[in-house]
Scaffold this motif. Structure first.
Motif, PDB file in Angstrom:
ATOM      1  N   LYS A 133     139.362  95.099  23.400  1.00 29.14           N
ATOM      2  CA  LYS A 133     140.174  96.308  23.491  1.00 29.14           C
ATOM      3  C   LYS A 133     140.657  96.483  24.932  1.00 29.14           C
ATOM      4  O   LYS A 133     140.064  95.966  25.868  1.00 29.14           O
ATOM      5  CB  LYS A 133     139.348  97.518  23.069  1.00 29.14           C
ATOM      6  N   ARG A 134     141.736  97.215  25.077  1.00 33.98           N
ATOM      7  CA  ARG A 134     142.331  97.376  26.411  1.00 33.98           C
ATOM      8  C   ARG A 134     141.392  98.072  27.385  1.00 33.98           C
ATOM      9  O   ARG A 134     141.349  97.732  28.561  1.00 33.98           O
ATOM     10  CB  ARG A 134     143.658  98.112  26.314  1.00 33.98           C
ATOM     11  N   ARG A 135     140.652  99.053  26.916  1.00 34.58           N
ATOM     12  CA  ARG A 135     139.707  99.741  27.809  1.00 34.58           C
ATOM     13  C   ARG A 135     138.671  98.750  28.339  1.00 34.58           C
ATOM     14  O   ARG A 135     138.339  98.750  29.515  1.00 34.58           O
ATOM     15  CB  ARG A 135     139.023 100.889  27.080  1.00 34.58           C
ATOM     16  N   ARG A 189     140.310  96.480  30.888  1.00 30.04           N
ATOM     17  CA  ARG A 189     140.462  97.148  32.177  1.00 30.04           C
ATOM     18  C   ARG A 189     139.138  97.172  32.940  1.00 30.04           C
ATOM     19  O   ARG A 189     139.101  96.955  34.147  1.00 30.04           O
ATOM     20  CB  ARG A 189     140.978  98.574  31.984  1.00 30.04           C
ATOM     21  N   ASP A 221     141.561  86.806  26.888  1.00 33.87           N
ATOM     22  CA  ASP A 221     142.372  87.956  26.511  1.00 33.87           C
ATOM     23  C   ASP A 221     143.606  87.990  27.418  1.00 33.87           C
ATOM     24  O   ASP A 221     143.475  87.938  28.646  1.00 33.87           O
ATOM     25  CB  ASP A 221     141.569  89.252  26.662  1.00 33.87           C
ATOM     26  N   PHE A 226     145.788  90.440  28.002  1.00 36.80           N
ATOM     27  CA  PHE A 226     145.892  91.666  28.803  1.00 36.80           C
ATOM     28  C   PHE A 226     144.956  91.605  30.016  1.00 36.80           C
ATOM     29  O   PHE A 226     145.348  91.938  31.139  1.00 36.80           O
ATOM     30  CB  PHE A 226     145.593  92.894  27.937  1.00 36.80           C
ATOM     31  N   TYR A 227     143.735  91.170  29.797  1.00 34.78           N
ATOM     32  CA  TYR A 227     142.746  91.000  30.876  1.00 34.78           C
ATOM     33  C   TYR A 227     143.281  90.035  31.931  1.00 34.78           C
ATOM     34  O   TYR A 227     143.267  90.331  33.124  1.00 34.78           O
ATOM     35  CB  TYR A 227     141.440  90.502  30.249  1.00 34.78           C
ATOM     36  N   GLU A 236     149.734  98.110  36.754  1.00 41.57           N
ATOM     37  CA  GLU A 236     150.076  98.381  35.356  1.00 41.57           C
ATOM     38  C   GLU A 236     151.243  99.359  35.243  1.00 41.57           C
ATOM     39  O   GLU A 236     152.138  99.170  34.408  1.00 41.57           O
ATOM     40  CB  GLU A 236     148.835  98.917  34.623  1.00 41.57           C
ATOM     41  N   THR A 261     152.397 100.110  27.792  1.00 43.50           N
ATOM     42  CA  THR A 261     151.463 101.235  27.726  1.00 43.50           C
ATOM     43  C   THR A 261     152.120 102.446  28.372  1.00 43.50           C
ATOM     44  O   THR A 261     152.641 102.339  29.494  1.00 43.50           O
ATOM     45  CB  THR A 261     150.148 100.900  28.465  1.00 43.50           C
ATOM     46  N   GLU A 286     143.310 106.233  31.840  1.00 36.38           N
ATOM     47  CA  GLU A 286     142.340 105.128  31.858  1.00 36.38           C
ATOM     48  C   GLU A 286     141.789 104.920  33.269  1.00 36.38           C
ATOM     49  O   GLU A 286     140.589 104.670  33.448  1.00 36.38           O
ATOM     50  CB  GLU A 286     142.981 103.842  31.348  1.00 36.38           C
TER      51      GLU A 286
END
Length: 125
Positions: A2-4, A7, A36, A38-39, A83, A90, A98
């Motif tokens: 997950k994005r959280r 992050r 991932d 996004f990571y 970001e 997002t 976040e």
């Protein structure tokens, strides 16, 4: 992932790499072996744009210099500014929220208000 979670992992890597000679890929694998996109984007993008991000942050900080900030707040701000400025998928208020949540988890209450104040300048520009 997950994005959280991405992050949080990215924060750990960037924190570790701040003033370190460690290889970015090695640091990323040290935090998690999970792949991932996004990571990967957060870590490598923040590092690639660090000079530009730091210059931008210096202009937004009032009565502070980037080097005087605690390392955790500086790292969170760098990642959030990357970001905000270099991704489009997002919503900006989500990115700020976040960052505030990360600051509450790793910093203190005053730090979260400070991070919110700095990042709000990016939204209200």
């Amino acid at each position: 992932m997950k994005r959280r979670e991405a992050r949080e992992h990215a924060l750990r890597v960037l924190f570790q790499l701040d003033h370190s000679e460690m290889d970015v890929n090695e640091a990323m694998l040290h935090v998690t072996e999970e792949k991932d996109v996004f990571y990967d984007t957060l870590v490598k993008g923040t590092l690639a744009h660090r000079e530009e991000i730091d210059e931008s942050l210096e202009q937004k900080l009032e009565n502070w210099s980037l080097n005087r900030l605690p390392k955790i707040e500086r790292t969170i701000l760098r990642m959030a500014v990357f970001e905000l400025e270099h991704t489009e998928d997002t919503p900006k208020p989500v990115i700020v929220n976040e960052a505030i949540e990360l600051t509450k988890a790793y910093g203190d209450e005053q730090s979260s208000r400070f991070v919110n104040g700095v990042l709000s300048k990016y939204i209200n520009k």
